[in-house]
Design a protein around this motif. Structure first.
Motif, PDB file in Angstrom:
ATOM      1  N   VAL A  43      31.166   9.126   8.880  1.00  0.00           N
ATOM      2  CA  VAL A  43      30.661   7.859   8.332  1.00  0.00           C
ATOM      3  C   VAL A  43      29.196   7.646   8.691  1.00  0.00           C
ATOM      4  O   VAL A  43      28.382   7.304   7.830  1.00  0.00           O
ATOM      5  CB  VAL A  43      31.519   6.664   8.815  1.00  0.00           C
ATOM      6  N   ILE A  44      28.834   7.884   9.952  1.00  0.00           N
ATOM      7  CA  ILE A  44      27.426   7.604  10.276  1.00  0.00           C
ATOM      8  C   ILE A  44      26.494   8.732   9.840  1.00  0.00           C
ATOM      9  O   ILE A  44      25.285   8.598   9.917  1.00  0.00           O
ATOM     10  CB  ILE A  44      27.192   7.213  11.767  1.00  0.00           C
ATOM     11  N   LEU A  54      30.352   5.479   0.725  1.00  0.00           N
ATOM     12  CA  LEU A  54      31.083   4.995   1.900  1.00  0.00           C
ATOM     13  C   LEU A  54      32.389   4.293   1.527  1.00  0.00           C
ATOM     14  O   LEU A  54      33.342   4.292   2.302  1.00  0.00           O
ATOM     15  CB  LEU A  54      30.212   4.020   2.697  1.00  0.00           C
ATOM     16  N   LYS A 122      28.924   0.532   7.253  1.00  0.00           N
ATOM     17  CA  LYS A 122      29.159   1.486   8.346  1.00  0.00           C
ATOM     18  C   LYS A 122      29.726   0.761   9.571  1.00  0.00           C
ATOM     19  O   LYS A 122      30.619   1.269  10.237  1.00  0.00           O
ATOM     20  CB  LYS A 122      27.853   2.191   8.723  1.00  0.00           C
TER      21      LYS A 122
ATOM     22  N   ALA B   6      26.707   2.062  13.767  1.00  0.00           N
ATOM     23  CA  ALA B   6      26.072   2.027  12.448  1.00  0.00           C
ATOM     24  C   ALA B   6      24.556   2.140  12.516  1.00  0.00           C
ATOM     25  O   ALA B   6      23.909   2.380  11.508  1.00  0.00           O
ATOM     26  CB  ALA B   6      26.463   0.748  11.725  1.00  0.00           C
TER      27      ALA B   6
END
Lengths: 266, 339
Positions: A43-44, A54, A122, B6
């Motif tokens: 994801v990151i 995403l 995210k 993130a």
């Protein structure tokens, strides 16, 4: 103080959830740990402007919450608490990166807005993944896996002991705060001038407790070694689960599913 | 000051994880050398103490704001730097797992920012030097306040650097640093005062707890050398990684533009362009006239529209699946209960 009691409730509710018996709970903790870390990395690893790429990843937390019988509310409330940091860190993007990226339904959207939204997505995904891991796997099982991946035992022991005493000390602190407020009725909070005595008292009580704990442990034959309950071996199903989930993540990383689904309709 | 997953790239997270793991490994080795089994439960309880302590806010007179203890320096002053580093790292692990305070991949960053500087820089080089083995309330107060401030300043600067290297946010270096450093000066001052007050209380009521840290002559210089070595290695690793990454990947924006230009699907539409420009003029928040020609931007709009619709559909399908599974399970459970 509500913050203290709230944190006790939080730990206890997560602990109760981790005691469940669903299919997700039964998956070997190592398989869950690896897939969670893999999920976070994938994801990151998306670039800062990714949004559509995403979105398919939401399938993972949603399905796990459904199969693992994790109440949506508990994860979502935690998400709201965790979001502000990323929100404010990302808020600068729309201001500094104002070059137009695209015009959507007549509204210009800048790269900054895209990257801001990407940060939020995210954050939501990563926070959910970690919460789901802890809501479906007990801390004891995780600790044993940490030792298996060669994290020093003394450090794992430290994590476990801190975790064990957390509720006790938070309760102690909470009692002290109640006592303080009863004696200073018109005052809001604890004054900085009392920080030394207040925290110092709590510290001395903690030391005292550590002493008692040590004596109790010694009585039960503690000699500096902490024994962790070993878990079962990984079965074929656990390997398959790990393989399947990680492959799915890789596919979703390589192929933009949203765009493909979208192109069918547009 | 907890970094979130993130906001970093996997490379930054990985490098910081490696650096922090190295520091943990070294601390484990040092703690093992001097560990008597009595310290085991003590360290655990102290971790819980710091955890609880961080939740207790003290009000600052005449400002309406509040602050709490940080923990790193306080632990170092009570348990010594190595044990303190392990304790604070364990606290950060639990915060990441249970409270979503800082991410799991950002754990390396957080351990480094909040633990390393307090335990291995601020404590030995500032606090211990100011105390200089004579534990008086004055020295403890000055030492603790300066050390906490320094530790937090370094930590905050490290957050700025990690964010900058990751390049996820657009904050320019100067403005981000100018934002972070003064805020953490104020936070550090309050934390420092609270930490000093606790240490003075301990000095008065139970001074032996502080004594454990009086080290033999010579050990501190030895440790200093080791700390400098660790820092140098960390700097080398980070420097090497950054330059490698900087050369390996073009600018994120360029890359996206490049990628987008190759997949043109829709034609630009004049009216929307002008309408958009009109809105732009009136709002500072919305983007300025940046793009070079209409074709490129509308190409992106094309892929984005399909991406957005597709994303919406994917998300809806996933949610629907989740909903159906939950309903189905409840139904099965109800049936089981009835029978």
């Amino acid at each position: 103080m509500s913050k203290l009691t709230e944190s006790i409730n939080r730990i206890q509710s997560l602990e109760e959830l981790a005691d469940g018996k669903t299919a997700i709970h039964c998956i070997h903790p190592m398989a869950k740990l690896i897939t969670t870390i893999f999920f976070l990395v994938v994801v990151i690893s998306f670039d800062k402007y990714s949004i559509s790429g995403l979105i398919p990843f939401f399938t993972y937390p949603i399905l796990l919450m459904a199969f693992g019988e994790i109440p949506y509310r508990s994860v979502l409330t935690r998400l709201i608490v965790a979001l502000p940091f990323s929100f404010f860190a990302g808020l600068s993007n729309p201001f500094f990166d104002r070059e137009t990226a695209l015009i959507l339904l007549g509204i210009p959207v800048s790269w900054g807005i895209l990257s801001f939204l990407s940060i939020i997505l995210k954050t939501v995904l990563t926070v959910m993944a970690v919460l789901i891991l802890i809501a479906t796997t007990s801390m004891d099982k995780l600790a044993y896996q940490m030792i298996r991946i060669k994290i020093p035992k003394i450090f794992v022991m430290q994590i476990m002991l801190t975790y064990r005493y957390l509720t006790l000390l938070i309760k102690e602190a909470s009692d002290m705060i109640t006592a303080y407020h009863l004696r200073s009725s018109r005052q809001k909070g604890i004054r900085l001038a009392h920080a030394g005595t207040f925290m110092g008292q709590l510290l001395l009580r903690s030391f005292e407790r550590a002493e008692k704990v040590y004596v109790a442990m010694k009585c039960r034959g503690f000699n500096g070694e902490y024994h962790f309950a070993s878990s079962e071996r990984m079965r074929r199903g656990d390997y398959l689960y790990g393989l399947f989930v990680c492959t799915a993540f890789l596919l979703m990383r390589g192929i933009n599913l949203s765009r493909i689904v979208g192109s069918i309709f547009v | 000051m907890h970094m979130a997953d993130a906001l970093i790239t996997p490379a930054v997270g990985g490098v910081m994880m490696a650096v922090s793991a190295g520091a943990i490994g070294y601390s484990v080795k040092k703690v093992k050398e001097e560990l008597d089994d009595k310290k085991v439960p003590l360290m655990g309880v102290m971790g819980a103490f710091v955890f609880a302590g961080q939740m207790i806010n003290f009000t600052i007179p005449a400002t309406g704001s509040s602050g709490h203890i940080g923990g790193g320096l306080l632990l170092a002053a009570l348990l010594g730097p190595y044990a303190a580093f392990l304790v604070i790292s364990a606290v950060l692990v639990i915060q990441a797992l249970f409270f979503a305070d800082g991410g799991l991949l950002a754990l390396g960053c957080n351990i480094f920012n909040l633990g390393f500087f307090a335990c291995f820089i601020a404590y030995p080089f500032i606090y211990k030097q100011i105390i200089n083995k004579s534990f008086t309330p004055k020295r403890i107060t000055i030492g603790a306040i300066i050390a906490v401030i320094a530790g937090l300043q370094l930590g905050a600067f490290s957050v700025v650097l990690q964010t900058l290297i990751s390049g996820i946010t657009e904050l320019p270096f100067a403005s981000f640093a100018l934002l972070m450093q003064p805020i953490h000066l104020a936070i550090g001052l309050i934390e420092g005062i609270a930490t000093a007050a606790v240490l003075c209380f301990v000095l008065k009521s139970s001074p032996t707890l502080l004594d454990g840290n009086v080290t033999v002559e010579g050990e501190s210089t030895n440790m200093r050398k080791k700390t400098v070595t660790i820092l140098l290695i960390a700097a080398l690793i980070i420097g090497g990684f950054v330059s490698w990454f900087a050369s390996g990947y073009p600018d994120g924006l360029e890359w996206s533009m490049e990628r987008v230009a190759g997949t043109a699907e829709l034609e630009a539409e004049g009216s929307t362009y002008h309408a958009a420009a009109g809105i732009q003029e009136n709002t500072a928040f919305l983007p300025d006239y940046g793009f070079k020609d209409g074709g490129e931007s509308s190409a992106l709009a094309g892929t984005s529209v399909s991406g957005m619709i597709g994303g919406g559909i994917t998300l809806s399908v996933a949610c629907l699946a989740g909903f159906i599974i939950t309903r189905f399970r409840k139904k099965v459970k109800c049936n089981e209960c009835q029978s």
